[in-house]
Design an enzyme around this catalytic site. Structure first.
Site, PDB file in Angstrom:
ATOM      1  N   HIS A 164     -26.933  52.171 -87.170  1.00 36.03           N
ATOM      2  CA  HIS A 164     -26.401  51.800 -88.486  1.00 36.03           C
ATOM      3  C   HIS A 164     -26.146  53.022 -89.357  1.00 36.03           C
ATOM      4  O   HIS A 164     -25.166  53.062 -90.104  1.00 36.03           O
ATOM      5  CB  HIS A 164     -27.361  50.829 -89.188  1.00 36.03           C
ATOM      6  CG  HIS A 164     -27.382  49.473 -88.566  1.00 36.03           C
ATOM      7  ND1 HIS A 164     -26.258  48.688 -88.468  1.00 36.03           N
ATOM      8  CD2 HIS A 164     -28.378  48.750 -87.990  1.00 36.03           C
ATOM      9  CE1 HIS A 164     -26.563  47.547 -87.868  1.00 36.03           C
ATOM     10  NE2 HIS A 164     -27.848  47.562 -87.559  1.00 36.03           N
ATOM     11  N   SER A 208     -32.897  44.007 -89.918  1.00 36.34           N
ATOM     12  CA  SER A 208     -33.022  44.602 -88.586  1.00 36.34           C
ATOM     13  C   SER A 208     -34.467  44.879 -88.232  1.00 36.34           C
ATOM     14  O   SER A 208     -35.288  45.170 -89.107  1.00 36.34           O
ATOM     15  CB  SER A 208     -32.261  45.939 -88.541  1.00 36.34           C
ATOM     16  OG  SER A 208     -30.937  45.791 -88.989  1.00 36.34           O
TER      17      SER A 208
END
Lengths: 447, 447, 447, 447
Positions: free
Chosen positions: B372, B297
């Site tokens: 997340h 990410s």
């Protein structure tokens, strides 16, 4: 998702855990407490797990436990009166947009959010429809539960919006799972097993149902259509499983002889008018030579009405001879050939009058008439002994009616009905009703 | 459906007709008046016709006319203040259940019922999602339209409930119609045409999307996964359309390298956490040897934060050398080999500190981290020059992070985050951040 | 497509036309002449039209006309003897490749090309399978028609090649059209209507069928499987439509209790061994805990064999007591509890001996034994009164046998059987058979 | 399946095993020996395993090894000459039915049974089609391999019978896997990537393909259709990927502008005429207002013919001016405006003459003309500079032709062509050709 206050969240969680270890008598309380945990859960994934757990546990509740659970839905998940009171007070002081938002939040039932979260679980929609079915059965004895029903019903109207429904043709290629349900659900003319069903799905028949994607294999409503040469007077030839199959390309008439709402849990969410409209359209495309779209319908409250008016001392009432016959529970004698023409005339006249003139709040008393007339159909023909089956005799004295949907007129008829409750009928039908009318215009609804 | 009062209904209808004949400048008014007719329509079939008409007409409005229409949605379809006032008064006098029902009806926005009715038309859902997309673009200049958005958003949260979504695997067998949309929508790592897309759908990749039955062929959100031997440090080998395809049966790691929300009109209706959960489950079943589920990410707001703290006079701030570099718009020099180890250390330490310690209202500043971590992932590894693409350099200074989803821990991590906003990170990560920490614990959020 | 000589083509066409106008008695001749036109047609599109016409006309032939048509297929569409004779002569003179090609063309039956062309018509494959079914019924009285059958059978073996078959699981979601055919076709244990069928498709059962793409909705062969805790001894509990459904995840045994070839017209085209192999594989994947794949099979020719050996004066023959019992047509007394242990022992010993040792051309006499043993199964257990139904008693004296498919051994067993016709049996089974064996090794096949 | 003689079977098996351990140079021999094992295998299940093994091994052969394998197919799997000789002798002595059966068996190539058995393996059909494609490439250098091709071709004609093909519409909803193949296969007017393909699948276009169930996602042949207002003269507007999409409901003409056979391995198995027939029918149903079904076709061998006749000294030959132009390889000057009307007239007249009168064995020289005329189309119009693309100029001198399919005439035209090779053309076309005809009727085929 509302942000749960961590500390209270933890306490709640501990309460749930302690309840989990108690006796099975507390099962419904445990379910309700898990529901509270679900409502305050901030993670959608954990929420999904809780919802799955709740629906599983709910499915195992017996009638008594379910009853307790419904009570808990009322006591624990209704809007907070204090919160409403202060929101009302705040709005009264200053009716601004922020106050309105708060007021709206305060009056919304927490059950709605609860049900939306339960719906996330696999099989959630199905479980909620079943929950409402079970709830509705108890409402007679527990009218306060109408508040729960209002929440479910509000959601279902939104979720089962026409835009989400899928029309499917049902035929012998359809899965046995769906067909078996048609057999079980059919409410107008019972399907006598697979042999009977098969006949109703032959080349000269059509059957369509609405489905919702979240309830696969589960018909919501279905309609049975026969393709015939002429508009039929009697229903039993259509119901004969051994009747000959005719070539549908010669048909000039499509007869809607049965329409059944399948889901008790969706009561009040209407599908019928969309279904008829769509089916008329689809059949029109498939069979351009079909010109007449007609129903063959019962007059289900005719006899009830007759029994009501016998004692009402009005002009529109049965003759003594007819009254005597009605007094016997079994009116099957009417189906005999021996019945006098006078009696037959009297009954058909009364029935025509009942359909055209007997009203309540301006609308026809008969529920089937209300449905089709509001949809834009017209009263076309009254058929003596159209359905001499025990049920047909008991409710409609054997009479059946053809309502006709004329594509060109449907919208106009609907408008006339919607604005003025004007009932459109054929000349023949109006003449029949008129012969029944005395000098005093009696309206049952005016009592 | 509420019973329309016939007389007023007729007047409305006449108004609609008269408007129909006016100049095209009145188009948005005409649409709004038809909306009023739709709201007072008692026949669902006629309503369906009106809804279809409205959506068609709305589709032809230009920007200016649409702007007028949004204003009309505010002025003509907001709750009636007088009705609210009297319902509030009635409830204040006697807070009974009937008064609550009335109060609730009074505060509900008529737009909700309007949108529900519009949804009945073919393509209704798609049209409403597009309407909200267009509405959202104007909200910056017209904050009062948030009230309209609140109504649409409320409905969409209900309609796009997880229970109604369908997960579908996307591969080279998927229709070109859907694939073309992936190319268009992909927001994280742009897809460079069909050749690039094809590589992302090869045997060592997986792609999943959520769909809603009323929006066929229209992905709502999709995720791209690479099956790899190890948890990767760099994203560009995954994005190379000419990279070799590897045998997925040897994979030990599933990397989520891109997740894209496709529908601006569904902003705020969250799908991502459900999608990740489901995909982890499905991949676990298909590849039992895959042990690591990790993301690769960006740290999209790292640079913005750096620029903010340069002037904040706190301990956690860039060195003079680094600050000078940041001052140049182009930080591509960082990707050169010539950069000193000291600078590299400084930057990675600062980034680790940013992810672990920079918070606002107790939650991490970085939006990807928030997503997340709230989902139950943990911060695993920081990768220097994981994405040296222009966009990667501009936003994340080239750094990428692996978040890891460990099936056994996800729920516990989520709980820890939900209750106390505790961020779970690997030792390595914590050590890195600690080296960056001075004596004074600085929190950006405490400014 | 061979080039038709224009002139003769025209004459043929005129002949067809003239025949078309004759009396209906000539219908089969008309069909045959149209077949000739089809064979000489050079345009595939016109050929398609002719083929469609022929199949339609063939479908209307009555038994007598069909009989005539079969004769015409023999007289008009067999290879030309003169052509063969000259090709044979040419080849004898000079056995080169060109002569071989000519010889091959001369001996090929023109019917094969005719059938290939008929197959082009919509529904062609279905019609040809039906034609062979009708043909086979007449072959007893018309052995010369075996030549026609050889042509159809050759084509069907090619067209129904395993590579073209599709395995499908059958369950309650399958279309009623297919399910109705299972009810009609099931040959081993009759299905008593929909209720019975539904039980056979519950969660603890599996049903699979092979389909061919050109015969949609038409099962070629199907197998019924029960998932059970242990290898069952008796079949009727499996057939009880009201038996309790058990959780299949606990099953340790998969029982193949019925396998039915559906298409008489495909007789001799074998599907069974592929089906069993595939199903064993699929079940093994779905239920890793299932270890035993066994049949529960009849011994369909046991009684016939017994009646045969009674008079054969060999050692392996029924005792006087047993012989007396067999002499009565009704052997249902065997199912009674009163039967002596001695008689029971005698019968089971004889049956074991029959299955293991009674052979013809080296292979077991019993057709079911031949099928499973050649497939690689082994004889596992003999079950007294496994099927006391009238049919079970009449043919197998109520005995049923478990054949077992052990994945690890199937290939080896098959090899042993294929090379040496070695029959693999459990120790228990062999011991049972041995006790029956006298000193002289008698083989029924050696008579 | 023929019963293998056990002993020889075992020896064969041992030979296979010994070969398995040899050097990779022997790979093709190993495959061939496994083929022998497959042919003598009596168990279909073991056969299936061997077939799978063979196809896998065959797939890994390089060109040289494949060449050896084709030789082995000739030497080891051709009919046995001795067996043929004795069968021929036996038939000569006594030409009875049993002798005919033996003779037929003796002349059939064992390769046919081999290929049928290979087809049983998963992916078998696909592998055999690929094998023939590879075989055909080698046939120029190895004409004796035509015998192998004859066997494959015989099977494919049977397996790819029209009755087994499925017509599918191709559009933007079709899977990318199929669409990518269209891009790769298109042979008439190359598809320039996805953007170009998308235009060819818009609302005013249609694309149909035949598929075989054993080759999913693999088009066999496809046709591209444009729906237009008039019969077009030029092809490039149809090929422009940025051309405007028109409303297909206004179309009066359906133009077949490209038809491509996709599978080299199926060369000689014709699909085109069925495809056109079916598509004309389907389009006729979907667009009742479409009256003209026409092609826009190249004249691919026009230039070759011209170059041939330049030196033939016949009347139908190019003028000196034209001959000079043809002598230059690049004829692109023709596309210029500067070309004289005389030259243009000369060329169009010659082309019309070529299409109508230049014949071989009574049939038109031009392959495209042969295809459409034999299908029942007629020559309608010749279009100057219909395709000035390099390929169009090189082969057809830029000329394109409209062939027209008139539903009412197709069959009659086909008959006329089939019986007498009569070419049907419009008056305009015939006049054009006539002006080109001198006194001596020249036929290229009469050379």
């Amino acid at each position: 998702m509302a942000q749960g206050e961590p500390a209270s969240h933890r306490r709640l969680f501990e309460r749930v855990l302690s309840v989990r270890n108690r006796a099975p008598a507390d099962e419904s309380l445990r379910v309700a407490l898990t529901c509270e945990a679900l409502l305050s859960e901030t993670s959608e994934v954990s929420g999904l797990r809780l919802a799955t757990e709740i629906l599983h546990a709910y499915g195992t509740l017996d009638d008594a436990a379910r009853d307790t659970f419904f009570d808990l839905l009322l006591t624990r998940f209704s809007p907070d009166r204090n919160a409403i009171a202060s929101a009302v007070a705040a709005y009264s002081r200053d009716p601004g947009p922020a106050q309105l938002v708060d007021l709206r939040a305060a009056v919304e039932s927490p059950r709605q959010e609860l049900f939306r979260r339960l719906n996330m679980a696999p099989g959630g929609t199905r479980a909620l429809v079943a929950m409402r079915r079970q709830l509705l059965r108890t409402i007679g004895d527990h009218p306060q539960r109408l508040a729960i029903d209002a929440d479910l019903s509000h959601l279902f109207r939104s979720w089962f919006n026409r835009g989400f429904l899928v029309l499917q043709r049902i035929d012998w290629r359809t899965s046995a799972l769906v067909l078996e349900r048609l057999i079980r659900y059919e409410a107008v003319h019972q399907i006598q097993g697979w042999h009977d069903l098969r006949r109703r799905l032959e080349a000269d028949r059509r059957c369509y149902a609405f489905f919702h994607p979240a309830l696969p294999d589960e018909p919501l409503i279905f309609i049975e259509v026969a393709l015939t040469a002429d508009m039929p007077e009697r229903v039993w030839p259509l119901l004969d499983p051994d009747s000959e199959v005719v070539d549908p390309s010669h048909a000039r008439c499509a007869v809607f002889y049965s329409i059944t709402n399948c889901q008790d849990g969706l009561r009040g969410v209407s599908f019928g008018n969309f279904l008829i409209k769509q089916v008329v359209q689809d059949l029109g495309n498939e069979f351009p030579r079909v010109r007449t779209f007609a129903t063959l319908s019962p007059v289900p409250e005719f006899r009830k009405w007759l029994e009501h008016v016998i004692n009402a001392g009005t002009e529109q009432r049965p003759s003594a001879q007819f009254a005597a016959l009605l007094a016997t529970t079994d009116v099957s004698a009417l189906a005999d050939d021996g019945i006098t023409p006078e009696l037959r005339n009297e009954i058909t006249r009364l029935c025509a009058w009942y359909l055209l003139c007997a009203k309540e709040n301006g609308e026809p008393l008969d529920p089937v008439a209300r449905f089709h007339l509001a949809n834009g159909a017209s009263l076309e023909r009254l058929n003596w002994m159209g359905d001499p089956s025990p049920q047909g005799m008991r409710r409609s004295l054997g009479i059946m009616v053809n309502y006709v949907y004329r594509i060109a007129d449907v919208e106009r008829h609907h408008e006339a009905y919607a604005r003025e409750h004007r009932v459109i009928a054929s000349h023949q039908f109006e003449r029949l009703a008129k012969r029944s009318s005395g000098t005093v215009k009696f309206r049952i609804s005016e009592d």
